[in-house]
Design an enzyme around this catalytic site. Sequence first.
Site, PDB file in Angstrom:
ATOM      1  N   SER A  49      52.892  52.652  82.074  1.00 42.70           N
ATOM      2  CA  SER A  49      52.248  52.348  83.355  1.00 42.70           C
ATOM      3  C   SER A  49      50.961  51.565  83.092  1.00 42.70           C
ATOM      4  O   SER A  49      50.488  51.500  81.950  1.00 42.70           O
ATOM      5  CB  SER A  49      51.907  53.650  84.089  1.00 42.70           C
ATOM      6  OG  SER A  49      50.922  54.352  83.348  1.00 42.70           O
ATOM      7  N   ASP A  81      56.074  49.754  83.748  1.00 39.83           N
ATOM      8  CA  ASP A  81      56.282  50.614  84.907  1.00 39.83           C
ATOM      9  C   ASP A  81      55.220  50.325  85.973  1.00 39.83           C
ATOM     10  O   ASP A  81      54.020  50.270  85.663  1.00 39.83           O
ATOM     11  CB  ASP A  81      56.183  52.073  84.431  1.00 39.83           C
ATOM     12  CG  ASP A  81      56.616  53.064  85.488  1.00 39.83           C
ATOM     13  OD1 ASP A  81      57.465  52.702  86.325  1.00 39.83           O
ATOM     14  OD2 ASP A  81      56.111  54.208  85.457  1.00 39.83           O
ATOM     15  N   HIS A  82      55.641  50.150  87.215  1.00 36.06           N
ATOM     16  CA  HIS A  82      54.712  49.923  88.337  1.00 36.06           C
ATOM     17  C   HIS A  82      53.706  48.803  88.076  1.00 36.06           C
ATOM     18  O   HIS A  82      52.508  48.965  88.355  1.00 36.06           O
ATOM     19  CB  HIS A  82      53.954  51.215  88.699  1.00 36.06           C
ATOM     20  CG  HIS A  82      54.818  52.276  89.296  1.00 36.06           C
ATOM     21  ND1 HIS A  82      55.338  52.206  90.572  1.00 36.06           N
ATOM     22  CD2 HIS A  82      55.279  53.445  88.767  1.00 36.06           C
ATOM     23  CE1 HIS A  82      56.079  53.280  90.808  1.00 36.06           C
ATOM     24  NE2 HIS A  82      56.061  54.048  89.735  1.00 36.06           N
ATOM     25  N   ASP A 103      55.797  46.184  91.395  1.00 37.51           N
ATOM     26  CA  ASP A 103      55.691  47.152  92.490  1.00 37.51           C
ATOM     27  C   ASP A 103      54.845  46.570  93.622  1.00 37.51           C
ATOM     28  O   ASP A 103      53.624  46.654  93.616  1.00 37.51           O
ATOM     29  CB  ASP A 103      55.078  48.455  91.947  1.00 37.51           C
ATOM     30  CG  ASP A 103      54.878  49.486  93.044  1.00 37.51           C
ATOM     31  OD1 ASP A 103      55.198  49.191  94.205  1.00 37.51           O
ATOM     32  OD2 ASP A 103      54.400  50.591  92.730  1.00 37.51           O
ATOM     33  N   GLU A 133      60.533  47.357  94.134  1.00 34.46           N
ATOM     34  CA  GLU A 133      60.433  48.610  94.901  1.00 34.46           C
ATOM     35  C   GLU A 133      60.252  48.295  96.375  1.00 34.46           C
ATOM     36  O   GLU A 133      59.458  47.435  96.747  1.00 34.46           O
ATOM     37  CB  GLU A 133      59.270  49.470  94.397  1.00 34.46           C
ATOM     38  CG  GLU A 133      59.112  50.763  95.206  1.00 34.46           C
ATOM     39  CD  GLU A 133      58.223  51.810  94.547  1.00 34.46           C
ATOM     40  OE1 GLU A 133      58.200  51.883  93.312  1.00 34.46           O
ATOM     41  OE2 GLU A 133      57.566  52.547  95.288  1.00 34.46           O
ATOM     42  N   GLY A 178      54.645  63.111  90.598  1.00 28.47           N
ATOM     43  CA  GLY A 178      53.930  64.348  90.245  1.00 28.47           C
ATOM     44  C   GLY A 178      54.770  65.591  90.467  1.00 28.47           C
ATOM     45  O   GLY A 178      55.986  65.518  90.697  1.00 28.47           O
ATOM     46  N   HIS A 205      62.263  57.226  91.294  1.00 25.49           N
ATOM     47  CA  HIS A 205      60.964  57.562  90.688  1.00 25.49           C
ATOM     48  C   HIS A 205      60.591  58.994  91.062  1.00 25.49           C
ATOM     49  O   HIS A 205      61.159  59.590  91.976  1.00 25.49           O
ATOM     50  CB  HIS A 205      59.891  56.592  91.210  1.00 25.49           C
ATOM     51  CG  HIS A 205      59.923  55.265  90.532  1.00 25.49           C
ATOM     52  ND1 HIS A 205      58.925  54.838  89.694  1.00 25.49           N
ATOM     53  CD2 HIS A 205      60.853  54.287  90.544  1.00 25.49           C
ATOM     54  CE1 HIS A 205      59.235  53.627  89.245  1.00 25.49           C
ATOM     55  NE2 HIS A 205      60.401  53.276  89.739  1.00 25.49           N
ATOM     56  N   GLY A 206      59.589  59.509  90.345  1.00 23.76           N
ATOM     57  CA  GLY A 206      59.030  60.813  90.713  1.00 23.76           C
ATOM     58  C   GLY A 206      60.031  61.951  90.571  1.00 23.76           C
ATOM     59  O   GLY A 206      60.075  62.852  91.406  1.00 23.76           O
TER      60      GLY A 206
HETATM   61  O1  G3H Z   1      57.103  55.774  87.326  1.00 20.79           O
HETATM   62  C1  G3H Z   1      57.028  56.927  86.877  1.00 20.79           C
HETATM   63  C2  G3H Z   1      57.727  58.016  87.498  1.00 20.79           C
HETATM   64  O2  G3H Z   1      58.071  57.755  88.803  1.00 20.79           O
HETATM   65  C3  G3H Z   1      57.254  59.374  87.139  1.00 20.79           C
HETATM   66  O3  G3H Z   1      57.213  60.323  88.170  1.00 20.79           O
HETATM   67  O4  G3H Z   1      55.489  61.825  87.229  1.00 20.79           O
HETATM   68  O5  G3H Z   1      56.957  62.564  89.088  1.00 20.79           O
HETATM   69  O6  G3H Z   1      57.886  62.271  86.816  1.00 20.79           O
HETATM   70  P1  G3H Z   1      56.871  61.835  87.802  1.00 20.79           P
HETATM   71 ZN    ZN Z   2      57.075  55.816  89.506  1.00 16.53          ZN
END
Ligand code: G3H
Ligand code: ZN
Length: 285
Positions: A49, A81-82, A103, A133, A178, A205-206
């Site tokens: 990132s 990433d992003h 992004d 995205e 998160g 993601h996430g």
């Molecule tokens: O781009 C990174 C991810 O979307 C990480 O998400 O921290 O919820 O695993 P996360």
């Molecule tokens: Zn992400």
Amino acid sequence: MLTDSKKILQDAQKQAYAVGHFNTSDLEITKAIVAAAKNKNAPVIVGTSEKAISYAGLEELAEIIKIEAENVKIPLVLHLDHGKSFEICQKAIQLDYTSVMIDGSNLSFEENIKLTEKVVQMAHRQNVPVEGELGALADKEKYQVGISQFMTDPDAAGEFVEKTKVDSLAVAIGNAHGVPLPEEKLDFSRLARIKEKVSIPLVLHGASSTPPEDLKKAISLGICKINIDTDIRIAFSQNIKEFLSVHQNVTDPREILGSAMKAVQKVVEQKIELFGSTQKARKNV
Ligand code: G3H
Ligand code: ZN
């Protein structure tokens, strides 16, 4: 070996599994991710990132990952990433990144298309695939005011992909970065509708601590790449706390971090298993 993300995501799409994207910011986490992927004979995407880049330095981080990639036979993608600007994507490609994400999700639909299209044209000239995205990832406030207005619109997704020519698309279907929010819930019917409008691999993601059955369902509905960061950081820091509480006199960072690396490796192996990418490396090499 270093490879681009196009082939491995197409294979995932064909065979209905997901490739794990794992974020790193240092040598230890990188080595743990690579060891896990090697152990599982799985293709892997190592993501950095902008925050990780400002911590470690873009050149330093890229070099570490490239060296680790050359030491293994599994396909490994070095991914931005992003990325929030054209310039960071360009810089990453100059340093041999084999995949970038632009992004533009905080921009208007038109501005997002404009920026993404510009990055795609630049990246494709160098055979580097691009992830875009559309829609905004969830957070507490968005859930409070009504999350669906922030999610990816299936028709808009079709138009976005057609106009920008991105190679993969990160979707917003209620997912948040998160630790999962108590109210977090994935909108699977929306995912199915996006899938009808978009033929390229979809990205979630996430995904840290998202229930395994939800991730399996998302994969069955077209998710081919799953991003994990928080679960890695929790495993790393939790292990260090526990290790030091037991071994209070240890002062050698190699012992402390060596233990944390094993904890990260274990988490990454569990995710690879869950995503169905175990033993999928050979086909792609
Ligand atoms: O781009 C990174 C991810 O979307 C990480 O998400 O921290 O919820 O695993 P996360
Ligand atoms: Zn992400």
